[in-house]
Design an enzyme around this catalytic site. Sequence first.
Site, PDB file in Angstrom:
ATOM      1  N   GLU A   1      -9.765  11.985   1.324  1.00 12.86           N
ATOM      2  CA  GLU A   1      -9.325  10.811   2.270  1.00 12.86           C
ATOM      3  C   GLU A   1      -7.757  10.857   2.769  1.00 12.86           C
ATOM      4  O   GLU A   1      -7.098   9.926   3.348  1.00 12.86           O
ATOM      5  CB  GLU A   1      -8.817   9.915   0.716  1.00 12.86           C
ATOM      6  CG  GLU A   1      -9.302   9.051   0.089  1.00 12.86           C
ATOM      7  CD  GLU A   1     -10.005   8.095   0.692  1.00 12.86           C
ATOM      8  OE1 GLU A   1      -9.332   7.326   0.559  1.00 12.86           O
ATOM      9  OE2 GLU A   1     -11.305   7.424   0.998  1.00 12.86           O
TER      10      GLU A   1
ATOM     11  N   TYR B   1      -3.624   6.460  -2.334  1.00 12.12           N
ATOM     12  CA  TYR B   1      -4.494   7.459  -2.657  1.00 12.12           C
ATOM     13  C   TYR B   1      -4.234   8.158  -1.498  1.00 12.12           C
ATOM     14  O   TYR B   1      -3.563   9.507  -1.867  1.00 12.12           O
ATOM     15  CB  TYR B   1      -5.656   7.499  -3.676  1.00 12.12           C
ATOM     16  CG  TYR B   1      -6.569   8.659  -3.241  1.00 12.12           C
ATOM     17  CD1 TYR B   1      -6.543   8.901  -4.904  1.00 12.12           C
ATOM     18  CD2 TYR B   1      -7.208   9.081  -2.783  1.00 12.12           C
ATOM     19  CE1 TYR B   1      -6.621   9.848  -5.328  1.00 12.12           C
ATOM     20  CE2 TYR B   1      -8.174   9.654  -2.845  1.00 12.12           C
ATOM     21  CZ  TYR B   1      -7.862  10.763  -4.698  1.00 12.12           C
ATOM     22  OH  TYR B   1      -8.133  11.980  -4.281  1.00 12.12           O
TER      23      TYR B   1
ATOM     24  N   SER C   1      -7.278  15.932  -0.721  1.00 14.26           N
ATOM     25  CA  SER C   1      -8.526  14.973  -0.574  1.00 14.26           C
ATOM     26  C   SER C   1      -9.335  14.909   0.451  1.00 14.26           C
ATOM     27  O   SER C   1      -8.227  14.627   1.509  1.00 14.26           O
ATOM     28  CB  SER C   1      -8.483  14.099  -1.524  1.00 14.26           C
ATOM     29  OG  SER C   1      -9.390  13.036  -0.648  1.00 14.26           O
TER      30      SER C   1
HETATM   31  P1  NAP Z   1     -11.422  12.041 -12.584  1.00 11.74           P
HETATM   32  O1  NAP Z   1     -12.363  12.381 -12.790  1.00 11.74           O
HETATM   33  O2  NAP Z   1     -11.143  10.884 -12.766  1.00 11.74           O
HETATM   34  O3  NAP Z   1     -10.238  12.771 -13.498  1.00 11.74           O
HETATM   35  C1  NAP Z   1      -8.672  12.643 -13.105  1.00 11.74           C
HETATM   36  C2  NAP Z   1      -8.405  13.310 -14.428  1.00 11.74           C
HETATM   37  O4  NAP Z   1      -6.775  13.218 -13.537  1.00 11.74           O
HETATM   38  C3  NAP Z   1      -8.877  13.431 -15.513  1.00 11.74           C
HETATM   39  O5  NAP Z   1      -8.684  13.828 -16.673  1.00 11.74           O
HETATM   40  C4  NAP Z   1      -7.544  11.962 -16.360  1.00 11.74           C
HETATM   41  O6  NAP Z   1      -6.962  12.385 -17.271  1.00 11.74           O
HETATM   42  C5  NAP Z   1      -6.324  12.888 -15.634  1.00 11.74           C
HETATM   43  N1  NAP Z   1      -5.081  12.356 -15.599  1.00 11.74           N
HETATM   44  C6  NAP Z   1      -4.594  10.992 -15.046  1.00 11.74           C
HETATM   45  N2  NAP Z   1      -3.921  10.649 -15.228  1.00 11.74           N
HETATM   46  C7  NAP Z   1      -2.834  11.802 -15.944  1.00 11.74           C
HETATM   47  C8  NAP Z   1      -1.341  11.817 -16.158  1.00 11.74           C
HETATM   48  N3  NAP Z   1      -0.223  11.101 -15.630  1.00 11.74           N
HETATM   49  N4  NAP Z   1      -1.179  13.751 -16.685  1.00 11.74           N
HETATM   50  C9  NAP Z   1      -2.397  14.215 -16.642  1.00 11.74           C
HETATM   51  N5  NAP Z   1      -3.607  14.295 -16.641  1.00 11.74           N
HETATM   52  C10 NAP Z   1      -3.794  12.330 -16.256  1.00 11.74           C
HETATM   53  O7  NAP Z   1     -10.747  12.407 -10.530  1.00 11.74           O
HETATM   54  P2  NAP Z   1     -12.334  14.216 -10.398  1.00 11.74           P
HETATM   55  O8  NAP Z   1     -13.646  13.346 -10.053  1.00 11.74           O
HETATM   56  O9  NAP Z   1     -12.661  15.116 -11.802  1.00 11.74           O
HETATM   57  O10 NAP Z   1     -11.099  14.568  -9.516  1.00 11.74           O
HETATM   58  C11 NAP Z   1     -10.586  15.763  -9.473  1.00 11.74           C
HETATM   59  C12 NAP Z   1      -9.678  15.826  -8.701  1.00 11.74           C
HETATM   60  O11 NAP Z   1     -10.331  15.990  -7.532  1.00 11.74           O
HETATM   61  C13 NAP Z   1      -8.751  15.025  -8.964  1.00 11.74           C
HETATM   62  O12 NAP Z   1      -7.680  14.889  -8.239  1.00 11.74           O
HETATM   63  C14 NAP Z   1      -9.011  13.874  -7.848  1.00 11.74           C
HETATM   64  O13 NAP Z   1      -8.368  12.517  -6.896  1.00 11.74           O
HETATM   65  C15 NAP Z   1      -9.302  15.109  -6.681  1.00 11.74           C
HETATM   66  N6  NAP Z   1      -9.813  14.798  -5.921  1.00 11.74           N
HETATM   67  C16 NAP Z   1     -11.834  14.445  -6.138  1.00 11.74           C
HETATM   68  C17 NAP Z   1     -12.567  14.425  -5.590  1.00 11.74           C
HETATM   69  C18 NAP Z   1     -14.282  13.950  -5.975  1.00 11.74           C
HETATM   70  O14 NAP Z   1     -14.932  13.403  -4.983  1.00 11.74           O
HETATM   71  N7  NAP Z   1     -14.339  13.548  -7.450  1.00 11.74           N
HETATM   72  C19 NAP Z   1     -12.732  14.834  -3.122  1.00 11.74           C
HETATM   73  C20 NAP Z   1     -11.437  14.826  -3.613  1.00 11.74           C
HETATM   74  C21 NAP Z   1     -10.552  15.135  -4.430  1.00 11.74           C
HETATM   75  P3  NAP Z   1      -7.442  11.085 -19.043  1.00 11.74           P
HETATM   76  O15 NAP Z   1      -8.555  11.594 -19.457  1.00 11.74           O
HETATM   77  O16 NAP Z   1      -5.976  11.359 -20.032  1.00 11.74           O
HETATM   78  O17 NAP Z   1      -6.928  10.144 -17.787  1.00 11.74           O
HETATM   79  O1  G4F Z   2     -17.254   6.115  -4.576  1.00  7.04           O
HETATM   80  P1  G4F Z   2     -15.732   5.577  -4.110  1.00  7.04           P
HETATM   81  O2  G4F Z   2     -15.009   4.642  -5.004  1.00  7.04           O
HETATM   82  O3  G4F Z   2     -15.020   7.626  -3.590  1.00  7.04           O
HETATM   83  P2  G4F Z   2     -13.397   7.188  -2.672  1.00  7.04           P
HETATM   84  O4  G4F Z   2     -13.288   6.078  -2.447  1.00  7.04           O
HETATM   85  O5  G4F Z   2     -14.512   7.604  -1.281  1.00  7.04           O
HETATM   86  O6  G4F Z   2     -13.254   8.516  -3.090  1.00  7.04           O
HETATM   87  C1  G4F Z   2     -14.029   9.547  -3.998  1.00  7.04           C
HETATM   88  O7  G4F Z   2     -13.235  10.304  -2.779  1.00  7.04           O
HETATM   89  C2  G4F Z   2     -12.737  10.836  -2.503  1.00  7.04           C
HETATM   90  C3  G4F Z   2     -12.640  11.747  -1.590  1.00  7.04           C
HETATM   91  O8  G4F Z   2     -13.446  11.803   0.338  1.00  7.04           O
HETATM   92  C4  G4F Z   2     -11.762  11.217  -3.892  1.00  7.04           C
HETATM   93  F1  G4F Z   2     -10.138  11.605  -3.391  1.00  7.04           F
HETATM   94  C5  G4F Z   2     -11.144  10.242  -4.471  1.00  7.04           C
HETATM   95  O9  G4F Z   2     -10.514  10.565  -5.989  1.00  7.04           O
HETATM   96  C6  G4F Z   2     -12.710   9.519  -5.370  1.00  7.04           C
HETATM   97  O10 G4F Z   2     -13.871  10.648  -5.997  1.00  7.04           O
HETATM   98  O11 G4F Z   2     -16.190   5.021  -2.594  1.00  7.04           O
HETATM   99  C7  G4F Z   2     -16.967   5.071  -1.461  1.00  7.04           C
HETATM  100  C8  G4F Z   2     -17.375   4.586  -0.682  1.00  7.04           C
HETATM  101  C9  G4F Z   2     -16.400   3.547   0.163  1.00  7.04           C
HETATM  102  O12 G4F Z   2     -16.224   3.551   0.888  1.00  7.04           O
HETATM  103  C10 G4F Z   2     -16.700   2.002  -0.516  1.00  7.04           C
HETATM  104  O13 G4F Z   2     -16.463   1.133  -0.134  1.00  7.04           O
HETATM  105  O14 G4F Z   2     -18.237   3.274  -1.108  1.00  7.04           O
HETATM  106  C11 G4F Z   2     -18.172   2.283  -0.733  1.00  7.04           C
HETATM  107  N1  G4F Z   2     -17.847   1.153  -1.548  1.00  7.04           N
HETATM  108  C12 G4F Z   2     -19.085   0.368  -1.363  1.00  7.04           C
HETATM  109  N2  G4F Z   2     -19.272  -0.500  -2.777  1.00  7.04           N
HETATM  110  C13 G4F Z   2     -18.333   0.971  -2.860  1.00  7.04           C
HETATM  111  C14 G4F Z   2     -18.940  -0.364  -3.712  1.00  7.04           C
HETATM  112  N3  G4F Z   2     -16.985   1.921  -4.046  1.00  7.04           N
HETATM  113  C15 G4F Z   2     -17.447   1.996  -5.468  1.00  7.04           C
HETATM  114  N4  G4F Z   2     -16.283   2.331  -5.816  1.00  7.04           N
HETATM  115  N5  G4F Z   2     -18.264   0.310  -5.120  1.00  7.04           N
HETATM  116  C16 G4F Z   2     -18.543  -0.740  -5.084  1.00  7.04           C
HETATM  117  O15 G4F Z   2     -19.005  -1.114  -5.269  1.00  7.04           O
END
Ligand code: NAP
Ligand code: G4F
Length: 342
Positions: A136, A158, A134
């Site tokens: 992050e 995280y 990520s």
């Molecule tokens: P998400 O919608 O939050 O999905 C997370 C998945 O992890 C869910 O299927 C959840 O299953 C599973 N999980 C949680 N705890 C678990 C456990 N103990 N054992 C097995 N599975 C478990 O996340 P996403 O947005 O699809 O992201 C996919 C991956 O990419 C994550 O690793 C996230 O950190 C990473 N990532 C996401 C972004 C982004 O912007 N979306 C960016 C960078 C990296 P349950 O239904 O069982 O809870």
């Molecule tokens: O949408 P967010 O919660 O995503 P964040 O923290 O960037 O993390 C996501 O992206 C990561 C990749 O860079 C992934 F690895 C991670 O798993 C996840 O998918 O927040 C985005 C921004 C933050 O700066 C937060 O402070 O939005 C700001 N924000 C402002 N108001 C808020 C809010 N975020 C959330 N969730 N809720 C609010 O009310």
Amino acid sequence: MARRALITGITGQDGSYLAEHLLREGYEVWGLVRGQANPRVPRVRRLLQDVRLVRGDLLDQGSLISAVEKAQPDEVYNLGAISFVPMSWEQAELTGEVTGMGVLRVLEAIRVCSGITASRGSSARQIRFYQASSSEMFGQVRETPQTERTPFHPRSPYGVAKAYGHFLTQNYRESYGMFAVSGILFNHESPRRGAEFVTRKVSLGVARIKLGLASELRLGNLEARRDWGFAGDFVRAMHLMLSAAEPEDYVIGTGRTHSVRELVEAAFGAAGLDWERHVVCDSSLHRPAEVDLLCADPKKARTQLGWEPTVSFEDLVAMMVEADLRLLADGRDPEQDNPSWP
Ligand code: NAP
Ligand code: G4F
């Protein structure tokens, strides 16, 4: 014979898009699901009917070995994680166990099932491994835009857990010769995004206000900047990484950054609303340590993988607002149902 893929995190946003992509590519797709009554599993069974499900948990080494033995994958995509950054302060140890140590357990399951040891190196049949790293991990960024060489300074438990998984993936590649890679993905969104993340919170909030179901939307830090892309584009990059000739890590993002304020303006604008009449800034939603600015340099992915994003920020925001307007107008539950699922 069809290639076989095992996906952890199949119930999540990326798991669904990746499963669809791999099925279209002719793969036999297996998804790891946890819990005896996981409420998200029926949705996967209904909407991803061609995916075979296997029980397992990133907290349970034995279950991961069994899952790999059962699925016999050529490729494993580790998307499972506690992925919501604020939760990682509330449950830091659990986040370390699932998001960090979970990577070790999956790598160990692959290593054991492939018969790989330090002295014998890799076996004849290599299982390729993708780790969902990520942006992050960059946290308090040392340079902009961020590349594969930008140092890490994570700002949340995280981000720290992801950095552990990232380095471990590199280490298994170097120690055992495994085809193990990390995609350093910047924020990617869609109508399937969890309602706790800011893009979906905003698109749902706009839809509720537009339909007269709410009048205000409470948000935290409006000044943070993110590089937001479309999840459907980003899962293609995961597959390209595992299809490459050499195992390498890649930054995946659009190269454009926007503030949360700009996101809000675009989303309310897409519904013909004035955001300043509805958005309430709530300092209780600010984080203990914020990531102020993320912006990818995806040059390596573009030149080596031929990967390009296809959906602009403006189109992504409009897509999410329109999907949530349809969802709520149909009286559906945003947590359970989504019209954009197939
Ligand atoms: P998400 O919608 O939050 O999905 C997370 C998945 O992890 C869910 O299927 C959840 O299953 C599973 N999980 C949680 N705890 C678990 C456990 N103990 N054992 C097995 N599975 C478990 O996340 P996403 O947005 O699809 O992201 C996919 C991956 O990419 C994550 O690793 C996230 O950190 C990473 N990532 C996401 C972004 C982004 O912007 N979306 C960016 C960078 C990296 P349950 O239904 O069982 O809870
Ligand atoms: O949408 P967010 O919660 O995503 P964040 O923290 O960037 O993390 C996501 O992206 C990561 C990749 O860079 C992934 F690895 C991670 O798993 C996840 O998918 O927040 C985005 C921004 C933050 O700066 C937060 O402070 O939005 C700001 N924000 C402002 N108001 C808020 C809010 N975020 C959330 N969730 N809720 C609010 O009310």
